[in-house]
Design an enzyme around this catalytic site. Structure first.
Site, PDB file in Angstrom:
ATOM      1  N   THR A 154       0.885  -0.997   0.138  1.00  0.00           N
ATOM      2  CA  THR A 154      -0.111   0.050   0.070  1.00  0.00           C
ATOM      3  C   THR A 154       0.520   1.165   0.086  1.00  0.00           C
ATOM      4  OG1 THR A 154      -0.181   0.434   2.371  1.00  0.00           O
ATOM      5  CG2 THR A 154      -1.871  -1.263   1.349  1.00  0.00           C
TER       6      THR A 154
ATOM      7  N   THR B  45      -1.697  -2.999  18.901  1.00  0.00           N
ATOM      8  CA  THR B  45      -1.496  -1.396  19.950  1.00  0.00           C
ATOM      9  C   THR B  45      -2.573  -1.366  21.513  1.00  0.00           C
ATOM     10  OG1 THR B  45      -2.400   0.757  19.285  1.00  0.00           O
ATOM     11  CG2 THR B  45      -4.001  -1.035  18.309  1.00  0.00           C
ATOM     12  N   ASP B  46      -1.514  -0.175  21.748  1.00  0.00           N
ATOM     13  CA  ASP B  46      -2.695   0.015  23.086  1.00  0.00           C
ATOM     14  C   ASP B  46      -3.883   0.780  23.251  1.00  0.00           C
ATOM     15  OD1 ASP B  46      -1.500   2.384  22.233  1.00  0.00           O
ATOM     16  OD2 ASP B  46      -0.027   3.118  24.224  1.00  0.00           O
ATOM     17  N   GLU B  47      -4.092   1.124  21.352  1.00  0.00           N
ATOM     18  CA  GLU B  47      -4.929   1.865  21.716  1.00  0.00           C
ATOM     19  C   GLU B  47      -6.332   0.979  21.710  1.00  0.00           C
ATOM     20  OE1 GLU B  47      -4.876   4.985  17.723  1.00  0.00           O
ATOM     21  OE2 GLU B  47      -2.583   5.280  18.330  1.00  0.00           O
TER      22      GLU B  47
ATOM     23  N   TYR C 180      -9.335   3.374  13.402  1.00  0.00           N
ATOM     24  CA  TYR C 180      -8.410   2.628  13.902  1.00  0.00           C
ATOM     25  C   TYR C 180      -8.355   1.769  14.600  1.00  0.00           C
ATOM     26  CZ  TYR C 180      -3.278   1.415  15.003  1.00  0.00           C
ATOM     27  OH  TYR C 180      -2.954   0.629  15.120  1.00  0.00           O
TER      28      TYR C 180
ATOM     29  N   LYS D 209      -8.498  -2.959  15.446  1.00  0.00           N
ATOM     30  CA  LYS D 209      -7.323  -3.451  15.727  1.00  0.00           C
ATOM     31  C   LYS D 209      -8.025  -4.072  17.265  1.00  0.00           C
ATOM     32  CE  LYS D 209      -3.552  -3.632  15.088  1.00  0.00           C
ATOM     33  NZ  LYS D 209      -2.647  -4.008  14.076  1.00  0.00           N
TER      34      LYS D 209
ATOM     35  N   PRO E 123     -11.025  14.690  15.456  1.00  0.00           N
ATOM     36  CA  PRO E 123     -11.813  14.090  16.182  1.00  0.00           C
ATOM     37  C   PRO E 123     -11.338  13.006  16.945  1.00  0.00           C
ATOM     38  CG  PRO E 123     -12.432  14.786  14.314  1.00  0.00           C
ATOM     39  CD  PRO E 123     -10.644  14.861  14.451  1.00  0.00           C
TER      40      PRO E 123
HETATM   41  P1  NAD Z   1       2.983   0.394   8.689  1.00  0.00           P
HETATM   42  O1  NAD Z   1       1.729   1.616   7.877  1.00  0.00           O
HETATM   43  O2  NAD Z   1       4.273   1.804   8.080  1.00  0.00           O
HETATM   44  O3  NAD Z   1       2.796  -0.797   6.966  1.00  0.00           O
HETATM   45  C1  NAD Z   1       1.605  -1.827   7.747  1.00  0.00           C
HETATM   46  C2  NAD Z   1       2.412  -2.485   6.060  1.00  0.00           C
HETATM   47  O4  NAD Z   1       0.734  -3.579   5.467  1.00  0.00           O
HETATM   48  C3  NAD Z   1       2.995  -1.205   4.856  1.00  0.00           C
HETATM   49  O5  NAD Z   1       3.831  -2.441   4.507  1.00  0.00           O
HETATM   50  C4  NAD Z   1       1.382  -2.313   4.384  1.00  0.00           C
HETATM   51  O6  NAD Z   1       1.667  -2.453   2.835  1.00  0.00           O
HETATM   52  C5  NAD Z   1       1.283  -3.718   4.343  1.00  0.00           C
HETATM   53  N1  NAD Z   1      -0.191  -3.573   4.408  1.00  0.00           N
HETATM   54  C6  NAD Z   1      -1.643  -2.905   4.780  1.00  0.00           C
HETATM   55  N2  NAD Z   1      -2.842  -3.979   4.196  1.00  0.00           N
HETATM   56  C7  NAD Z   1      -2.135  -4.978   3.402  1.00  0.00           C
HETATM   57  C8  NAD Z   1      -2.747  -6.071   2.723  1.00  0.00           C
HETATM   58  N3  NAD Z   1      -3.852  -5.565   2.947  1.00  0.00           N
HETATM   59  N4  NAD Z   1      -2.186  -7.366   3.002  1.00  0.00           N
HETATM   60  C9  NAD Z   1      -0.963  -7.245   2.907  1.00  0.00           C
HETATM   61  N5  NAD Z   1      -0.534  -6.045   3.359  1.00  0.00           N
HETATM   62  C10 NAD Z   1      -0.259  -4.843   3.949  1.00  0.00           C
HETATM   63  O7  NAD Z   1       2.458   0.412   9.727  1.00  0.00           O
HETATM   64  P2  NAD Z   1       3.283  -0.357  11.585  1.00  0.00           P
HETATM   65  O8  NAD Z   1       3.423   0.946  11.862  1.00  0.00           O
HETATM   66  O9  NAD Z   1       4.712  -0.686  10.547  1.00  0.00           O
HETATM   67  O10 NAD Z   1       2.863  -0.737  12.138  1.00  0.00           O
HETATM   68  C11 NAD Z   1       2.403  -2.387  11.595  1.00  0.00           C
HETATM   69  C12 NAD Z   1       2.100  -2.549  12.609  1.00  0.00           C
HETATM   70  O11 NAD Z   1       1.751  -2.147  14.577  1.00  0.00           O
HETATM   71  C13 NAD Z   1       0.326  -2.618  13.185  1.00  0.00           C
HETATM   72  O12 NAD Z   1      -0.095  -4.087  12.519  1.00  0.00           O
HETATM   73  C14 NAD Z   1       0.197  -2.117  14.282  1.00  0.00           C
HETATM   74  O13 NAD Z   1      -1.111  -1.720  13.828  1.00  0.00           O
HETATM   75  C15 NAD Z   1       1.131  -2.397  14.923  1.00  0.00           C
HETATM   76  N6  NAD Z   1       1.306  -1.149  15.683  1.00  0.00           N
HETATM   77  C16 NAD Z   1       1.921  -0.443  15.594  1.00  0.00           C
HETATM   78  C17 NAD Z   1       2.287   1.118  16.377  1.00  0.00           C
HETATM   79  C18 NAD Z   1       3.129   2.237  15.658  1.00  0.00           C
HETATM   80  O14 NAD Z   1       3.372   3.370  16.347  1.00  0.00           O
HETATM   81  N7  NAD Z   1       3.100   2.455  14.306  1.00  0.00           N
HETATM   82  C19 NAD Z   1       2.581   0.928  17.788  1.00  0.00           C
HETATM   83  C20 NAD Z   1       2.167  -0.292  18.095  1.00  0.00           C
HETATM   84  C21 NAD Z   1       1.500  -1.679  16.755  1.00  0.00           C
HETATM   85  O1  DAU Z   2      -0.226   4.137  20.035  1.00  0.00           O
HETATM   86  C1  DAU Z   2       0.210   3.054  19.370  1.00  0.00           C
HETATM   87  C2  DAU Z   2      -0.163   4.129  17.960  1.00  0.00           C
HETATM   88  O2  DAU Z   2       0.698   4.981  17.828  1.00  0.00           O
HETATM   89  C3  DAU Z   2       0.040   2.542  16.366  1.00  0.00           C
HETATM   90  O3  DAU Z   2      -1.134   1.459  17.112  1.00  0.00           O
HETATM   91  C4  DAU Z   2      -0.935   3.556  16.017  1.00  0.00           C
HETATM   92  O4  DAU Z   2      -0.246   2.842  14.477  1.00  0.00           O
HETATM   93  C5  DAU Z   2       0.315   5.392  15.430  1.00  0.00           C
HETATM   94  O5  DAU Z   2       0.233   5.541  14.558  1.00  0.00           O
HETATM   95  C6  DAU Z   2       0.498   5.886  16.756  1.00  0.00           C
HETATM   96  O6  DAU Z   2      -0.381   6.200  16.896  1.00  0.00           O
HETATM   97  P1  DAU Z   2      -1.265   7.881  17.225  1.00  0.00           P
HETATM   98  O7  DAU Z   2      -2.235   8.772  16.561  1.00  0.00           O
HETATM   99  O8  DAU Z   2      -0.961   8.312  18.115  1.00  0.00           O
HETATM  100  O9  DAU Z   2       0.671   7.819  16.713  1.00  0.00           O
HETATM  101  P2  DAU Z   2       0.402   9.355  15.334  1.00  0.00           P
HETATM  102  O10 DAU Z   2       2.060   9.686  15.272  1.00  0.00           O
HETATM  103  O11 DAU Z   2      -1.087   9.801  14.265  1.00  0.00           O
HETATM  104  O12 DAU Z   2      -0.646  10.966  16.307  1.00  0.00           O
HETATM  105  C7  DAU Z   2       0.761  11.072  17.088  1.00  0.00           C
HETATM  106  C8  DAU Z   2       0.347  12.440  18.357  1.00  0.00           C
HETATM  107  O13 DAU Z   2       0.433  13.424  17.583  1.00  0.00           O
HETATM  108  C9  DAU Z   2      -1.435  12.106  18.799  1.00  0.00           C
HETATM  109  O14 DAU Z   2      -1.683  12.762  19.848  1.00  0.00           O
HETATM  110  C10 DAU Z   2      -2.230  13.371  17.621  1.00  0.00           C
HETATM  111  C11 DAU Z   2      -0.501  14.878  17.901  1.00  0.00           C
HETATM  112  N1  DAU Z   2      -0.145  14.892  16.201  1.00  0.00           N
HETATM  113  C12 DAU Z   2      -0.053  13.768  15.718  1.00  0.00           C
HETATM  114  C13 DAU Z   2       0.219  14.505  13.559  1.00  0.00           C
HETATM  115  C14 DAU Z   2       0.175  13.705  12.424  1.00  0.00           C
HETATM  116  C15 DAU Z   2       0.483  15.797  15.761  1.00  0.00           C
HETATM  117  O15 DAU Z   2      -0.168  16.729  17.153  1.00  0.00           O
HETATM  118  N2  DAU Z   2      -0.011  16.440  14.674  1.00  0.00           N
HETATM  119  C16 DAU Z   2       0.333  16.113  12.993  1.00  0.00           C
HETATM  120  O16 DAU Z   2      -0.136  16.479  12.814  1.00  0.00           O
END
Ligand code: NAD
Ligand code: DAU
Length: 351
Positions: A38, A131-133, A156, A160, A289
């Site tokens: 994606t 995720t912790d969310e 989201y 999850k 939101p």
């Molecule tokens: P990301 O968005 O960077 O990567 C997601 C990957 O999944 C991409 O490579 C995308 O191509 C692939 N993908 C999406 N839809 C797909 C499908 N239908 N089939 C096959 N592949 C598909 O995500 P990330 O930040 O690396 O997060 C990875 C995992 O960890 C997720 O499950 C997310 O919920 C979890 N997670 C993320 C965070 C964070 O802070 N980023 C924290 C806690 C948990």
């Molecule tokens: O807690 C784990 C989660 O953390 C993961 O499950 C998600 O995949 C990951 O995207 C992340 O979610 P958040 O919504 O916390 O992350 P984000 O980086 O989008 O935002 C972090 C914080 O910063 C949140 O309080 C929103 C704020 N923010 C974010 C953006 C993109 C801003 O203030 N300005 C911004 O432009």
């Protein structure tokens, strides 16, 4: 574990995990990476891996919702463990368009679980990365633990949460050998520049506005992606089947402080344009939101049972991350070359 299927291995955490698994973890088997590519999945996140680990790494382009492909991948590659990262992962995008989140995170996880159930005789583990969310939002006090009731607030986190429940149910009902990890906010190299930290680093480096949602008082518990990868591997190796492990950085930061720290580190690491400190670029914009106020993880279970703990401090991890984004401008321009605009929130405020 000899051959591990990693889903979503071209994303941020998945690609860091594959590098860690092949190069640092001590695992000497093979990895098959199933990824749909994606907007968030970029093969260049794994540049050089195929050559460096010849014979131990395979890429399969495809969708986890494609039942026939998933079944065939498990069979053909003789998969004996699954580590499931693939997901739609950005809260702001889930507000603009929740459909893809239900499709991949719920239907996709269900499809994988069904294939795993058919393949169960050969499978020693299904690890689900979550995720912790799913626990919702904390007030000023307290922590999320593995026992915290689920109260997801965004499309989201609801998707999850649904996937976590399916994984749990497949263990309870079919005795599928599962483990689950629920982790806090990650940062580090290869994170798509829609999330707070890479977005702020790049905008600040380029002298662009830094859009802080609301008053910037929301709190996130940051964990360097390398620490998350070690946690996932520890759970996969030694976690008790059927158990959940909460993973966090013990690193609560108010968003505004995080953005100010990024500005200050950048002022030090990248000479400015003479127009003054980068903090001047910070602006408060309309809030997300349903914005969760605070996340914080009590990670005593994984520490006590598996001996894991975070190794990176926030400032050292952030310095390395800023250095990485400054040194990898080509990667940044390539991953942003599609339809992506850096500020997704504009879309839901316009509609
Ligand atoms: P990301 O968005 O960077 O990567 C997601 C990957 O999944 C991409 O490579 C995308 O191509 C692939 N993908 C999406 N839809 C797909 C499908 N239908 N089939 C096959 N592949 C598909 O995500 P990330 O930040 O690396 O997060 C990875 C995992 O960890 C997720 O499950 C997310 O919920 C979890 N997670 C993320 C965070 C964070 O802070 N980023 C924290 C806690 C948990
Ligand atoms: O807690 C784990 C989660 O953390 C993961 O499950 C998600 O995949 C990951 O995207 C992340 O979610 P958040 O919504 O916390 O992350 P984000 O980086 O989008 O935002 C972090 C914080 O910063 C949140 O309080 C929103 C704020 N923010 C974010 C953006 C993109 C801003 O203030 N300005 C911004 O432009």
């Amino acid at each position: 574990m000899h051959t591990i299927l990693v889903t979503g291995g071209c994303g941020f955490i998945g690609s860091n995990f594959i590098r860690y698994l092949l190069a640092e973890s001590g695992f000497d088997g093979c990895v098959v990476n199933l990824d749909k590519l994606t907007y968030a999945g970029n093969p260049e996140n794994l540049a050089g891996v195929e050559e460096r680990f010849a014979g131990r790494y395979r890429f399969v382009k495809g969708d986890i919702c494609d039942a026939a492909l998933v079944r065939e991948t498990l069979r053909r590659h003789r998969i004996d463990a699954i580590c499931h990262f693939a997901a739609e992962s950005h809260v702001d995008r889930s507000i603009v368009g929740p459909g893809a989140f239900i499709e991949t995170n719920v239907q996709g996880t269900f499809t994988l679980l069904e294939a795993a159930r058919e393949h169960a005789a050969a499978l020693s583990l299904f690890h689900h990365v979550s995720t912790d969310e799913v626990y919702g939002s904390l007030g000023p006090e307290g922590y999320f633990t593995e026992e915290t009731p689920y109260r997801p607030n965004s499309p989201y986190s609801a998707s999850k949460a649904a996937s976590d429940h399916l994984v749990r149910a497949y263990h309870h009902t079919y005795d599928l050998p599962v483990t689950v990890s629920n982790c806090s906010n990650n940062y580090g190299p290869y994170q798509f520049p829609e999330k707070l930290i890479p977005l702020m680093i790049l905008n600040a480096a380029e002298g662009k506005p830094l859009p802080v949602y609301g008053q910037g008082r929301n709190v996130r518990d940051w964990l360097h992606v390398a620490d998350h990868c070690r946690a996932v591997w520890a759970v996969m190796q030694r976690g008790r089947r059927g158990e959940t492990y909460a993973v966090g950085g013990r690193c609560e930061m108010v968003n505004l402080d995080t953005v100010q720290l990024i500005c200050d580190l950048l002022d030090e690491m990248l000479p400015g344009d003479g127009r003054g400190p980068r903090r001047r670029l910070i602006g408060f914009v309309k809030d997300r939101p349903g914005h969760d106020l605070r996340y914080a993880i009590d990670c005593r279970k994984i520490e006590a049972e598996l001996g894991w703990r975070p190794l990176e401090t926030f400032e050292s991890g952030l310095r390395k991350t800023i250095r990485w984004y400054l040194d990898n401008r080509e990667w940044v321009s390539r991953v942003q070359s599609g339809e992506y605009q850096r500020w997704i929130a504009q879309q839901y405020h316009q509609s």
